[in-house]
Design a protein around this motif. Sequence first.
Motif, PDB file in Angstrom:
ATOM      1  N   UNK A 156      35.550  46.631  40.088  1.00  0.00           N
ATOM      2  CA  UNK A 156      36.131  47.019  41.378  1.00  0.00           C
ATOM      3  C   UNK A 156      35.152  46.687  42.523  1.00  0.00           C
ATOM      4  N   UNK A 157      33.900  47.071  42.332  1.00  0.00           N
ATOM      5  CA  UNK A 157      32.885  46.807  43.355  1.00  0.00           C
ATOM      6  C   UNK A 157      32.717  45.304  43.566  1.00  0.00           C
ATOM      7  N   UNK A 158      32.642  44.572  42.458  1.00  0.00           N
ATOM      8  CA  UNK A 158      32.442  43.122  42.526  1.00  0.00           C
ATOM      9  C   UNK A 158      33.584  42.460  43.305  1.00  0.00           C
ATOM     10  N   UNK A 159      34.819  42.840  42.993  1.00  0.00           N
ATOM     11  CA  UNK A 159      35.962  42.199  43.666  1.00  0.00           C
ATOM     12  C   UNK A 159      35.984  42.541  45.156  1.00  0.00           C
ATOM     13  N   UNK A 160      35.573  43.770  45.494  1.00  0.00           N
ATOM     14  CA  UNK A 160      35.469  44.123  46.916  1.00  0.00           C
ATOM     15  C   UNK A 160      34.414  43.258  47.593  1.00  0.00           C
ATOM     16  N   UNK A 161      33.319  43.001  46.883  1.00  0.00           N
ATOM     17  CA  UNK A 161      32.270  42.135  47.431  1.00  0.00           C
ATOM     18  C   UNK A 161      32.770  40.700  47.606  1.00  0.00           C
ATOM     19  N   UNK A 162      33.565  40.224  46.653  1.00  0.00           N
ATOM     20  CA  UNK A 162      34.134  38.878  46.821  1.00  0.00           C
ATOM     21  C   UNK A 162      34.977  38.834  48.090  1.00  0.00           C
ATOM     22  N   UNK A 163      35.839  39.836  48.249  1.00  0.00           N
ATOM     23  CA  UNK A 163      36.711  39.865  49.441  1.00  0.00           C
ATOM     24  C   UNK A 163      35.875  39.899  50.716  1.00  0.00           C
ATOM     25  N   UNK A 164      34.813  40.686  50.715  1.00  0.00           N
ATOM     26  CA  UNK A 164      33.963  40.811  51.896  1.00  0.00           C
ATOM     27  C   UNK A 164      33.247  39.500  52.220  1.00  0.00           C
ATOM     28  N   UNK A 220      35.195  43.230  24.910  1.00  0.00           N
ATOM     29  CA  UNK A 220      36.565  43.006  25.408  1.00  0.00           C
ATOM     30  C   UNK A 220      36.915  43.976  26.543  1.00  0.00           C
ATOM     31  N   UNK A 221      36.316  45.189  26.508  1.00  0.00           N
ATOM     32  CA  UNK A 221      36.574  46.176  27.589  1.00  0.00           C
ATOM     33  C   UNK A 221      36.204  45.619  28.956  1.00  0.00           C
ATOM     34  N   UNK A 222      35.168  44.769  28.986  1.00  0.00           N
ATOM     35  CA  UNK A 222      34.715  44.241  30.280  1.00  0.00           C
ATOM     36  C   UNK A 222      35.772  43.300  30.867  1.00  0.00           C
ATOM     37  N   UNK A 223      36.482  42.612  29.986  1.00  0.00           N
ATOM     38  CA  UNK A 223      37.533  41.688  30.433  1.00  0.00           C
ATOM     39  C   UNK A 223      38.770  42.484  30.858  1.00  0.00           C
ATOM     40  N   UNK A 224      39.098  43.456  30.026  1.00  0.00           N
ATOM     41  CA  UNK A 224      40.244  44.320  30.315  1.00  0.00           C
ATOM     42  C   UNK A 224      40.078  44.972  31.699  1.00  0.00           C
ATOM     43  N   UNK A 225      38.877  45.474  31.952  1.00  0.00           N
ATOM     44  CA  UNK A 225      38.597  46.118  33.241  1.00  0.00           C
ATOM     45  C   UNK A 225      38.754  45.118  34.381  1.00  0.00           C
ATOM     46  N   UNK A 226      38.227  43.925  34.190  1.00  0.00           N
ATOM     47  CA  UNK A 226      38.264  42.926  35.256  1.00  0.00           C
ATOM     48  C   UNK A 226      39.702  42.516  35.575  1.00  0.00           C
ATOM     49  N   UNK A 227      40.469  42.172  34.534  1.00  0.00           N
ATOM     50  CA  UNK A 227      41.847  41.727  34.787  1.00  0.00           C
ATOM     51  C   UNK A 227      42.689  42.866  35.373  1.00  0.00           C
ATOM     52  N   UNK A 228      42.412  44.095  34.954  1.00  0.00           N
ATOM     53  CA  UNK A 228      43.165  45.227  35.504  1.00  0.00           C
ATOM     54  C   UNK A 228      42.914  45.328  37.010  1.00  0.00           C
ATOM     55  N   UNK A 229      41.655  45.203  37.404  1.00  0.00           N
ATOM     56  CA  UNK A 229      41.321  45.315  38.832  1.00  0.00           C
ATOM     57  C   UNK A 229      41.824  44.098  39.617  1.00  0.00           C
ATOM     58  N   UNK A 230      41.682  42.900  39.060  1.00  0.00           N
ATOM     59  CA  UNK A 230      42.109  41.717  39.829  1.00  0.00           C
ATOM     60  C   UNK A 230      43.627  41.665  39.939  1.00  0.00           C
ATOM     61  N   UNK A 231      44.317  42.209  38.925  1.00  0.00           N
ATOM     62  CA  UNK A 231      45.782  42.285  39.007  1.00  0.00           C
ATOM     63  C   UNK A 231      46.191  43.233  40.134  1.00  0.00           C
ATOM     64  N   UNK A 232      45.476  44.345  40.237  1.00  0.00           N
ATOM     65  CA  UNK A 232      45.813  45.302  41.318  1.00  0.00           C
ATOM     66  C   UNK A 232      45.684  44.661  42.690  1.00  0.00           C
ATOM     67  N   UNK A 233      44.709  43.770  42.835  1.00  0.00           N
ATOM     68  CA  UNK A 233      44.504  43.110  44.123  1.00  0.00           C
ATOM     69  C   UNK A 233      45.311  41.811  44.229  1.00  0.00           C
ATOM     70  N   UNK A 234      45.989  41.461  43.145  1.00  0.00           N
ATOM     71  CA  UNK A 234      46.778  40.225  43.080  1.00  0.00           C
ATOM     72  C   UNK A 234      45.935  38.983  43.381  1.00  0.00           C
ATOM     73  N   UNK A 235      44.684  38.977  42.886  1.00  0.00           N
ATOM     74  CA  UNK A 235      43.814  37.817  43.115  1.00  0.00           C
ATOM     75  C   UNK A 235      43.937  36.832  41.950  1.00  0.00           C
TER      76      UNK A 235
END
Length: 440
Positions: A123-131, A145-160
């Motif tokens: 979540x923090x990383x994706x906010x930093x990308x946006x910034x 695999x949890x690290x990927x699951x977390x990433x795709x879940x967050x990027x899906x929420x932001x539709x990136x």
Amino acid sequence: MQTSGIDKHTILNPVIKGITVFAEYIADGALVIDDQTGLVVDYGSSASIMAEYGRTQQGQQPVQIHDHKHKLILPGFIDTHVHYPQIDMIAAFGEQLLDWLNNYTFVTEANFGDRKVADDTAKFFLQQLLANGTTSAMVFATSHPESVEAFFTQSTQLNMRMITGNVLMDQNAPEHLCVPTEQGIRDSQNIIDKWHGRGRQHVAITPRFAITSSPKQLKMTGELYASYNDVYLQTHLAENLAEVAFVRELYPNHKGYLDVYADMGLLGRYTTLAHGIYLDTSEYEVLRDTGTQIAHCPTSNLFLGSGLFDLSKTLSYTGVSIATDVGAGTSLSMLTTLSEAYKVQQLQSNPLSAHQGLYQITLGNAQSLLLEQKIGNFMPNKEADFVVIDLGATALLERRMTQTSSLEEKLFVLMMLGDDRVIEQTVIAGVSRYKNRTRV
Ligand code: GUN
Ligand code: ZN
């Protein structure tokens, strides 16, 4: 910006050789986006766009007008190689690649089996990308695999639009980060089944590099890659002399580092290899013949003391993208990355123009990732990912801009001095996802 009219600037395409492209600048422009689809409808001079689209038609959704007068709108930036877990150990002192991995990177990555750590960091990383104005990226997670699951879940929420995968490692790394050979491949398969092509998400099969995967795992990786025609593959290549020497020790019967990947079936047009600093002519030819892409990561190469990337030579063989490689890279800003790329090329008497640089971090990087039908510029039907840039964001920028007389000059100053401070707003598929809070 104050220059006027429509300016078309010729650029050599960094990815598709022999094709000349244009950068188009419209002094008083407008972009039309369909709120329902998040796609670009049209762009042009604001006079012609307002005449055609400015008024709500009967029975249609009301037209909303967002005024960004005196600001520069660019397509969203694309980062083709970055490690999201490493945001927590960016700027770690003193080591070159192999010691840096052992002493810092693996220590931090060990935490990502914990889904909460992975969620918070993604979540923090994706906010930093946006910034930083980055709207798409090809990303390393960790071996969990949890690290990927977390990433795709967050990027899906932001539709990136994002690309990632679990890092394959079954040797030469701490035991708790190694995943048994077949298990790692099964994890990748499960991730492809669940996420590849879901919304704006893509999967990259991600062996870390030749040192941390066994020959058996690399072979299985190649087989998995060959069983898809649009799954990506990302790894590292010839970044550091000690790394190259270690690969030679591990694979004495191969012609060199790249030959290991070629032999295992890891090369192809959907493959991006980060770095590629230490290559011989026959290796460049293999890159060319397989369509394999190189991601150049200047802040990382300087920070780890890895070496100077030969951009013009590599481009004469294959497509090159530009990337941050955080946490070896020292900034998530693609503008800062361009500024360091410029300096690395200056040391080799090959100055990188602002048009070439800005082209590279938008459409050029999209082409390298074969995403140019979806992102990278404002052609109708592309996804409306863009950044609103303030060329006067700092006192220095504002003052320096008054001393420029051409568009090329202004953009060069932006490329050299710009960073997250110039990003006023970042829009993902037509939805504003970031506004710089230091401004009203
Ligand atoms: N080579 C293998 N792993 C890594 C990594 O995490 N960062 C960099 N820069 N190079 C690598
Ligand atoms: Zn990397």
